[in-house]
Scaffold this motif. Structure first.
Motif, PDB file in Angstrom:
ATOM      1  N   SER A  88      36.452  35.567  34.810  1.00  0.00           N
ATOM      2  CA  SER A  88      35.112  35.221  35.274  1.00  0.00           C
ATOM      3  C   SER A  88      34.604  34.011  34.513  1.00  0.00           C
ATOM      4  CB  SER A  88      34.163  36.409  35.106  1.00  0.00           C
ATOM      5  OG  SER A  88      34.053  36.795  33.756  1.00  0.00           O
ATOM      6  N   VAL A  89      33.866  33.197  35.256  1.00  0.00           N
ATOM      7  CA  VAL A  89      33.326  31.958  34.702  1.00  0.00           C
ATOM      8  C   VAL A  89      31.839  31.867  35.019  1.00  0.00           C
ATOM      9  CG1 VAL A  89      35.545  30.753  34.894  1.00  0.00           C
ATOM     10  CG2 VAL A  89      33.915  30.612  36.774  1.00  0.00           C
ATOM     11  N   PRO A  90      31.075  31.168  34.186  1.00  0.00           N
ATOM     12  CA  PRO A  90      29.654  31.009  34.477  1.00  0.00           C
ATOM     13  C   PRO A  90      29.381  30.263  35.786  1.00  0.00           C
ATOM     14  CG  PRO A  90      30.050  30.630  32.158  1.00  0.00           C
ATOM     15  CD  PRO A  90      31.406  30.729  32.823  1.00  0.00           C
ATOM     16  N   GLY A  91      30.228  29.311  36.152  1.00  0.00           N
ATOM     17  CA  GLY A  91      29.967  28.613  37.405  1.00  0.00           C
ATOM     18  C   GLY A  91      31.056  27.667  37.827  1.00  0.00           C
ATOM     19  N   CYS A 137      39.608  34.488  40.292  1.00  0.00           N
ATOM     20  CA  CYS A 137      38.492  33.943  39.520  1.00  0.00           C
ATOM     21  C   CYS A 137      37.190  34.377  40.170  1.00  0.00           C
ATOM     22  CB  CYS A 137      38.583  32.419  39.506  1.00  0.00           C
ATOM     23  SG  CYS A 137      37.196  31.609  38.696  1.00  0.00           S
ATOM     24  N   ALA A 138      36.266  34.902  39.386  1.00  0.00           N
ATOM     25  CA  ALA A 138      34.959  35.322  39.896  1.00  0.00           C
ATOM     26  C   ALA A 138      33.857  34.458  39.296  1.00  0.00           C
ATOM     27  CB  ALA A 138      34.692  36.790  39.552  1.00  0.00           C
ATOM     28  N   ALA A 175      29.056  41.084  38.957  1.00  0.00           N
ATOM     29  CA  ALA A 175      28.859  40.783  37.531  1.00  0.00           C
ATOM     30  C   ALA A 175      28.026  41.878  36.869  1.00  0.00           C
ATOM     31  CB  ALA A 175      28.189  39.421  37.353  1.00  0.00           C
ATOM     32  N   LYS A 176      26.965  42.295  37.535  1.00  0.00           N
ATOM     33  CA  LYS A 176      26.100  43.353  37.003  1.00  0.00           C
ATOM     34  C   LYS A 176      26.839  44.681  36.947  1.00  0.00           C
ATOM     35  CE  LYS A 176      22.091  40.970  38.849  1.00  0.00           C
ATOM     36  NZ  LYS A 176      21.228  40.877  40.046  1.00  0.00           N
ATOM     37  N   ARG A 187      31.754  34.554  30.306  1.00  0.00           N
ATOM     38  CA  ARG A 187      33.143  34.095  30.368  1.00  0.00           C
ATOM     39  C   ARG A 187      34.026  35.235  29.855  1.00  0.00           C
ATOM     40  NH1 ARG A 187      34.596  29.371  31.303  1.00  0.00           N
ATOM     41  NH2 ARG A 187      32.688  28.409  30.524  1.00  0.00           N
ATOM     42  N   ALA A 188      34.929  35.699  30.707  1.00  0.00           N
ATOM     43  CA  ALA A 188      35.743  36.861  30.361  1.00  0.00           C
ATOM     44  C   ALA A 188      37.020  36.855  31.195  1.00  0.00           C
ATOM     45  CB  ALA A 188      34.959  38.144  30.631  1.00  0.00           C
ATOM     46  N   ALA A 189      37.914  37.770  30.861  1.00  0.00           N
ATOM     47  CA  ALA A 189      39.114  38.008  31.661  1.00  0.00           C
ATOM     48  C   ALA A 189      39.507  39.463  31.474  1.00  0.00           C
ATOM     49  CB  ALA A 189      40.257  37.097  31.238  1.00  0.00           C
TER      50      ALA A 189
END
Length: 164
Positions: free
Chosen positions: A39-42, A73-74, A106-107, A126-128
């Motif tokens: 996951s990425v912020p944007g 990727c989210a 995300a929530k 930011r995670a995986a």
């Protein structure tokens, strides 16, 4: 926050891949096989565009050799932006994208982060994570700016450790 052993929640999302854009659910996308979800912020944001996504593109063959069926990727962007980012990055075919415009997934994952101070609203931290048959086997969340714990090299190391 979602933890090791937890099942992926079922949340409505849009999946962007080489076939186009489809409405589906997170558990349908992440529920079978071995999936690396990062996951990425944007989309198009500097660190995400220059460091995070390119690392997974460069290591897609190695990840698949370690048993990864899908790399996803989210981001809390709409499907149009995610599709444009996927195309601009030449990622389609190697990486699929979850468009989570309202940050509902995300929530549900506990990865929502308030970026309002930067004018970006609610986004992903930011995670995986490595997801095996719908359950989280490993999760890595960055605790500082940059791509370290959630980058492709760290995921490759986690996969190698799991195989040992």
């Amino acid at each position: 926050m979602i933890e090791r052993g937890n099942a992926i929640p079922s949340v409505g999302i849009k999946l962007v891949n080489a076939s186009g854009v489809a409405e589906t659910t997170s558990d349908a996308v992440l529920g079978s096989g071995t999936v690396v979800l990062f996951s990425v912020p944007g989309a198009f944001t500097p660190t995400c565009h220059v460091n995070h996504l390119p690392g997974f593109l460069a290591n897609a063959v190695k990840l698949r050799a370690k048993g990864v069926d899908r790399i996803i990727c989210a981001a809390a962007n709409d499907a149009h932006v995610m599709k444009a980012w996927a195309e601009a990055s030449n990622a389609l075919g190697d990486v699929e994208f979850i468009a989570d415009g309202n940050a509902d997934l995300a929530k549900a994952l506990g990865l929502a982060k308030d970026f309002s101070a930067s004018g970006m609203g609610t986004r992903y931290a930011r995670a995986a994570m490595i997801v095996r048959n719908g359950a989280v086997s490993d999760i890595f969340v960055e605790d500082a700016p940059g791509v370290n714990a959630s980058g492709a090299p760290a995921i490759l190391m986690a996969l190698e450790t799991a195989q040992a």
